[in-house]
Design a protein around this motif. Structure first.
Motif, mmCIF file in Angstrom:
data_model
loop_
_atom_site.group_PDB
_atom_site.id
_atom_site.type_symbol
_atom_site.label_atom_id
_atom_site.label_comp_id
_atom_site.label_asym_id
_atom_site.label_seq_id
_atom_site.Cartn_x
_atom_site.Cartn_y
_atom_site.Cartn_z
ATOM 1 N N TYR A 1 0.831 -1.217 0.000
ATOM 2 C CA TYR A 1 0.000 0.000 0.000
ATOM 3 C C TYR A 1 0.857 1.254 0.000
ATOM 4 C CZ TYR A 1 -3.768 -3.023 1.628
ATOM 5 O OH TYR A 1 -4.686 -4.012 1.743
ATOM 6 N N ARG A 2 2.014 1.143 0.664
ATOM 7 C CA ARG A 2 2.791 2.352 0.895
ATOM 8 C C ARG A 2 3.506 2.883 -0.333
ATOM 9 N NH1 ARG A 2 3.097 3.800 5.969
ATOM 10 N NH2 ARG A 2 2.250 2.320 7.460
ATOM 11 N N ASN A 3 3.377 2.146 -1.449
ATOM 12 C CA ASN A 3 4.125 2.585 -2.629
ATOM 13 C C ASN A 3 3.526 3.792 -3.336
ATOM 14 O OD1 ASN A 3 5.774 0.580 -1.949
ATOM 15 N ND2 ASN A 3 5.503 -0.665 -3.781
ATOM 16 N N SER A 4 2.314 4.175 -2.973
ATOM 17 C CA SER A 4 1.770 5.410 -3.560
ATOM 18 C C SER A 4 0.726 6.002 -2.624
ATOM 19 C CB SER A 4 1.131 5.128 -4.932
ATOM 20 O OG SER A 4 -0.147 4.570 -4.751
ATOM 21 N N LYS A 5 0.477 7.297 -2.811
ATOM 22 C CA LYS A 5 -0.520 7.972 -1.965
ATOM 23 C C LYS A 5 -1.895 7.374 -2.228
ATOM 24 C CE LYS A 5 1.981 11.492 -0.237
ATOM 25 N NZ LYS A 5 2.680 12.540 -0.938
ATOM 26 N N LEU A 6 -2.151 7.097 -3.501
ATOM 27 C CA LEU A 6 -3.464 6.574 -3.872
ATOM 28 C C LEU A 6 -3.775 5.272 -3.130
ATOM 29 C CD1 LEU A 6 -5.928 6.626 -5.856
ATOM 30 C CD2 LEU A 6 -4.561 5.165 -7.340
ATOM 31 N N THR A 7 -2.817 4.356 -3.119
ATOM 32 C CA THR A 7 -3.091 3.059 -2.487
ATOM 33 C C THR A 7 -3.207 3.200 -0.973
ATOM 34 O OG1 THR A 7 -0.733 2.638 -2.774
ATOM 35 C CG2 THR A 7 -2.229 1.452 -4.210
ATOM 36 N N ARG A 8 -2.507 4.172 -0.412
ATOM 37 C CA ARG A 8 -2.658 4.389 1.036
ATOM 38 C C ARG A 8 -4.062 4.903 1.337
ATOM 39 N NH1 ARG A 8 2.081 7.866 3.234
ATOM 40 N NH2 ARG A 8 1.255 7.236 5.262
ATOM 41 N N ILE A 9 -4.535 5.803 0.475
ATOM 42 C CA ILE A 9 -5.888 6.331 0.680
ATOM 43 C C ILE A 9 -6.924 5.220 0.507
ATOM 44 C CG2 ILE A 9 -7.641 7.897 -0.314
ATOM 45 C CD1 ILE A 9 -5.335 9.832 -0.927
ATOM 46 N N LEU A 10 -6.669 4.329 -0.444
ATOM 47 C CA LEU A 10 -7.657 3.281 -0.736
ATOM 48 C C LEU A 10 -7.511 2.046 0.157
ATOM 49 C CD1 LEU A 10 -7.901 3.224 -4.638
ATOM 50 C CD2 LEU A 10 -9.467 4.237 -3.002
ATOM 51 N N LYS A 11 -6.568 2.087 1.084
ATOM 52 C CA LYS A 11 -6.250 0.880 1.869
ATOM 53 C C LYS A 11 -7.482 0.266 2.537
ATOM 54 C CE LYS A 11 -3.331 -0.862 5.493
ATOM 55 N NZ LYS A 11 -2.471 -0.570 6.606
ATOM 56 N N ASP A 12 -8.259 1.099 3.192
ATOM 57 C CA ASP A 12 -9.442 0.580 3.877
ATOM 58 C C ASP A 12 -10.395 -0.072 2.891
ATOM 59 O OD1 ASP A 12 -9.857 0.349 6.472
ATOM 60 O OD2 ASP A 12 -10.952 2.228 6.766
ATOM 61 N N GLY A 13 -10.552 0.585 1.746
ATOM 62 C CA GLY A 13 -11.467 0.069 0.737
ATOM 63 C C GLY A 13 -10.979 -1.250 0.158
ATOM 64 N N LEU A 14 -9.663 -1.485 0.195
ATOM 65 C CA LEU A 14 -9.134 -2.696 -0.411
ATOM 66 C C LEU A 14 -9.015 -3.864 0.564
ATOM 67 C CD1 LEU A 14 -6.385 -1.198 -2.724
ATOM 68 C CD2 LEU A 14 -8.531 -2.234 -3.414
ATOM 69 N N SER A 15 -8.925 -3.575 1.833
ATOM 70 C CA SER A 15 -8.773 -4.725 2.735
ATOM 71 C C SER A 15 -9.352 -4.477 4.113
ATOM 72 C CB SER A 15 -7.299 -5.090 2.882
ATOM 73 O OG SER A 15 -6.621 -4.013 3.472
ATOM 74 N N GLY A 16 -9.829 -3.288 4.380
ATOM 75 C CA GLY A 16 -10.273 -3.011 5.744
ATOM 76 C C GLY A 16 -11.762 -3.143 5.916
ATOM 77 N N ASN A 17 -12.293 -2.210 6.705
ATOM 78 C CA ASN A 17 -13.713 -2.239 7.016
ATOM 79 C C ASN A 17 -14.471 -1.477 5.930
ATOM 80 O OD1 ASN A 17 -16.235 -1.999 8.125
ATOM 81 N ND2 ASN A 17 -15.614 -0.606 9.761
ATOM 82 N N SER A 18 -14.814 -2.168 4.872
ATOM 83 C CA SER A 18 -15.521 -1.494 3.781
ATOM 84 C C SER A 18 -16.165 -2.516 2.848
ATOM 85 C CB SER A 18 -14.527 -0.638 2.986
ATOM 86 O OG SER A 18 -15.107 -0.186 1.803
ATOM 87 N N GLN A 19 -17.380 -2.199 2.454
ATOM 88 C CA GLN A 19 -17.985 -2.968 1.367
ATOM 89 C C GLN A 19 -17.532 -2.244 0.103
ATOM 90 O OE1 GLN A 19 -20.697 -5.683 0.988
ATOM 91 N NE2 GLN A 19 -19.486 -5.465 -0.863
ATOM 92 N N THR A 20 -16.782 -2.923 -0.732
ATOM 93 C CA THR A 20 -16.145 -2.221 -1.850
ATOM 94 C C THR A 20 -16.644 -2.713 -3.203
ATOM 95 O OG1 THR A 20 -14.220 -1.778 -0.499
ATOM 96 C CG2 THR A 20 -13.897 -1.658 -2.874
ATOM 97 N N ILE A 21 -16.869 -1.756 -4.072
ATOM 98 C CA ILE A 21 -17.336 -2.094 -5.423
ATOM 99 C C ILE A 21 -16.366 -1.513 -6.433
ATOM 100 C CG2 ILE A 21 -19.224 -1.827 -7.084
ATOM 101 C CD1 ILE A 21 -20.939 -1.299 -4.410
#
Ligand SMILES: Nc1ncnc2c1ncn2[C@@H]1O[C@H](COP(=O)(O)OP(=O)(O)OP(=O)(O)O)[C@@H](O)[C@H]1O
Length: 792
Positions: free
Chosen positions: A302-322
């Motif tokens: 995740y830490r390789n870009s700002k975008l992936t850090r921002i999206l971290k929750d959406g990709l693996s955390g507490n989120s229903q993601t579409i």
């Protein structure tokens, strides 16, 4: 003390993937063939792009045609409304019930991401439709509920975050909050009362967004945009009701493209490289997460870009993601389309965990947050003061060279900020990697034991084979993670080099210049000092949360102990649930002091210990240092005494935290020791009260004082006893300093200090067993205290 709360129920779910194919545009209709068929409401087929096949392909029936199945598939005739109703609406409804959701569009440039997310007046996009639905639901919820809706809108452009709701936004930084996850510091959050107001803000933000005309798309988005809506819900009129907080992140990514295709150059090429860097990082995260479901603990970068850090929750955390994967039907987009579908297919494997966000903040965490908020206010005041002073200065300035110098200093201060942020980010990445590998090594140990057991006893070849292949997977993960760790280390070295260069430049500027520039530098330093203080408070919050978790864990252990199970039964039960008990001694004082499992290795210890070992001085001296009680365990002196690990932790320069690790003789925390607590040099009575102390090193010496039979540091006893042969026995004070950690190994009557990390040589002590922080126990200090504690 926090009590063990029944956790809000957590549901594991997979990412929902919808594929949307746009219609051919006018030019494409004339020049291209349509190669996409949406076969039903879930299936997509990409036809072979080559019509003229060579002979061999034809007779061997070789084709590039590929078919995929997703949760939803939408053809060119579908409107945004159709996509919304079928694939998104039910998830959005959860936002007002305290759930989190993320919707992002993923696809190549010109494939329809912005059209899907933002849309047009005639065909409003998912952002607009979601907002209307949220406000409709709020209306329906009636007057018994009180709602507060806030909205923020940011863009990530060239790896810099900007606030789209601010007229001239500065660079914003990401912060890791242990409670809220990744947050953007200083991002404006506007309270809104209607969907129309958010749409107004959305339009305003969109007009500020960076777009360019490229060969592939006339209005290509050059930045990634994230619209976040937070909905807080509370029962009206109730003094202390639960607060539900749902969060919706709607993301419109920039288009990925090849420079050759877009015929871009200069700035556009630079944008393209950064866009692709973020998208590549996103693709790598999707890859790792997809793999993780099959492979165990692979590191997710995740830490390789700002975008992936921002999206971290959406990709693996507490989120229903579409994920809405957008594709073009044009034959010349075949490779892009296949690429998008490949990632969409992998994303189907990604799991997230959804859980209602119920307000349960501890008071002290809220206090820290208030402090941060007031610091942020101070920083922004300081910034505006600085800006004012600068404008006054520039009115007077006629000298062009001085102007250039100021511009140069501006860039320099930005670079310093970025350098610090990058270092923190890299070090956190190392921690995460290390933790992942610790789990992997742990599993490896279990697998090895299981393989040996199978070979010796039951001899089931199929089982052995399965265990072996799992072992190989884990070994691969460890190797990959180690490689990633080595790369991060290199980046840290590079970062450190940059830091030194920046420092030299500042020194040089101070030497060369007169008053004005010098003052300016001082102001910048002050500003950075504030930012640094803010970061330290973040760490304090994190430590506090870790501590709370430890307490909660302890309570859980107590409960388990109360069930009357023995150690083996607990380990077996935990293993069945896929839980590995890493540090059994953490539980030992709950067993009424019985000694358990002395045969631990580094891999089975707490993560903190291993991180110290594996990364050595350069890692530990800049992040945190931990010391382990294990150094003493094998010694006779300690038979019958505590044998758990002790965690001492120091973060940054001004704050010194000592967390009580449950197996550290925690019963003594905050309690004065008296004679009755001791017998033959060992504690005999465990008082109940426990506290964790945090103190400032500047007041360290004063706080640490000696009384008849104990030392006390900010309320924590250090258990000192006098003996005739050796003047002082310090049973367990283990301290860590930023760059100095010592363990002292007892050698008969003498104690030798072992250097664990970079530090000057340490003298031998006249004391049977102790570990000390030399700066605290220096000769002067002890003479001053009047104790015959001699250094040889
Ligand atoms: N489903 C659709 N129906 C009609 N027109 C569409 C559709 N999807 C995209 N378009 C049109 O195609 C063009 C490109 O779409 P859009 O700007 O949304 O692409 P994008 O993926 O966001 O591109 P970039 O990544 O370069 O920003 C626009 O003119 C848009 O109106």
């Amino acid at each position: 003390m926090p009590s063990l709360k029944a956790p809000a129920s957590k549901k594991t779910t997979t990412l929902t993937v919808a594929v949307r194919c746009r219609p051919l545009n006018g030019i494409e209709r004339r020049r291209c063939r349509n190669i996409i068929q949406v076969t039903d409401d879930k299936g997509v087929t990409v036809l072979d792009p080559d019509l003229a096949k060579d002979y061999l392909d034809r007779i061997q029936n070789r084709t590039k045609e590929k078919s995929y199945k997703f949760d939803y598939a939408f053809g060119p005739e579908c409107k945004n409304e159709d996509v919304y109703r079928r694939s998104i609406a039910s998830t959005i409804a959860g936002i007002v019930q305290g759930l989190n959701a993320t919707v992002f569009a993923y696809g190549s440039t010109g494939s329809g991401k912005t059209h899907t997310m933002v849309g047009t007046q005639k065909d409003p996009g998912l952002m607009v439709l979601s907002l209307h639905m949220i406000f409709d639901l709020i209306k329906k919820a009636g007057s018994s509920n009180e709602f507060e809706v806030t909205c923020s809108y940011l863009e990530v452009y060239n790896e810099v975050i900007y606030d789209l709701l601010e007229k001239s936004s500065g660079h914003l930084e990401l912060r890791e909050d242990p409670v809220q996850g990744i947050v953007v510091a200083g991002l404006k959050k506007i309270k809104v009362k209607s969907a129309d107001r958010i749409l107004e803000l959305l339009n305003m933000g969109n007009s500020r967004r960076k777009t360019e005309s490229t060969e592939a798309n006339a209005t290509s988005s050059r930045s990634h945009a994230v619209l976040e809506i937070t909905v807080k819900r509370k029962q009206r009129g109730q003094y202390c009701s639960e607060v539900l907080q749902g969060k919706l992140a709607l993301v419109d990514l920039a288009g990925s493209e090849r420079a050759s295709e877009t015929k871009s150059g200069g700035q556009k090429l630079r944008d393209g490289a950064n866009i692709n860097r973020s998208l590549l990082a996103l693709a790598n995260c999707i890859n790792a997460l997809g793999k993780q479901q099959k492979r165990g603990l692979a590191y997710v970068p995740y830490r390789n870009s700002k975008l992936t850090r921002i999206l971290k929750d959406g990709l693996s955390g507490n989120s229903q993601t579409i994920m809405v994967a957008t594709i073009s039907p044009a034959v010349d987009q075949y490779h892009h389309t296949i690429n998008t579908l490949k990632y969409a297919d992998r994303a189907k494997e990604i799991k997230t965990h959804i859980q209602k966000n119920i307000g349960t903040l501890d008071n002290h965490v809220a206090d820290y947050r208030k402090m941060i908020e007031s610091l942020q206010v101070e920083i922004s005041q300081l910034r505006s003061e600085l800006a004012q002073k600068e404008s006054q200065l520039s009115l007077k300035v006629t000298d062009k060279a001085a102007d250039d110098e100021l511009a140069w200093l501006n860039i320099l201060s930005l670079e310093i900020g970025e350098n610090v942020q990058e270092r923190i980010n890299l070090q956190n990445a190392l921690f995460e990697l290390e933790e992942a590998n610790l789990h992997n090594r742990n599993e490896l140990q279990h697998l090895d034991a299981a393989i040996v057991k199978q070979q010796v006893g039951e001899k089931d070849d199929a089982v052995v084979q399965t265990l072996r292949s799992r072992r190989q997977v884990i070994l691969d993960n460890i190797r990959d993670n180690d490689e990633a760790g080595a790369n991060y280390m290199k980046e840290i070295e590079e970062n450190e080099k940059n830091r030194r260069q920046l420092q030299e430049m500042i020194d040089e500027a101070i030497k060369r210049n007169g008053n004005r520039t010098y003052l300016r530098i001082l102001s910048q330093y002050r500003l950075l000092g504030m930012t640094n203080a803010e970061l330290q408070f973040e760490l304090a919050i994190r430590d506090q949360v870790i501590h709370n978790h430890q307490e909660a864990q302890q309570n859980l252990w107590k409960m388990i102990m109360g069930l009357g199970l023995d150690q083996k039964q607990i380990i077996d039960l935990a293993a069945k649930q896929g839980i590995t008990i890493e540090d059994w001694t953490e539980t030992q004082d709950l067993f009424g002091g019985s000694k358990l499992s002395p045969n631990r290795t580094a891999a089975s210890l707490s993560p903190f210990w291993a991180c110290n070992r594996n990364f050595g001085p350069s890692f530990s001296s800049t992040a945190c240092i931990f010391q382990h009680w294990q150094n003493f365990r094998s010694r006779d002196h300690f038979e019958g005494q505590w044998e758990g690990s002790t965690l001492c932790r120091e973060e940054h320069l001004s704050s010194y935290y000592m967390l009580s690790h449950s197996h550290f003789p925690s019963p003594y925390h905050g309690v004065k020791m008296t004679e009755e607590h001791w017998a033959r040099g060992k504690p005999v009575h465990y008082p109940e009260k426990r506290t964790t102390c945090a103190c400032n090193p500047t007041s360290f010496h004063d706080d640490f004082y000696h009384q008849k039979d104990h030392w006390q540091l900010n309320g924590r006893s250090q258990c000192v006893r006098e003996e005739s042969s050796c003047p002082i026995v310090i049973n367990q004070p283990l301290f860590a300093n930023t760059a100095e950690v010592y363990s002292i190994v007892p050698e008969s009557e003498r104690v030798f200090c072992n250097k664990l990390s970079s530090c000057p040589d340490m003298s031998t002590l006249h004391s049977p067993y102790s570990a000390i922080r030399p700066t605290m126990f220096n000769a002067t200090n002890l003479e001053y205290k009047g104790h015959p504690f001699n250094f040889v």
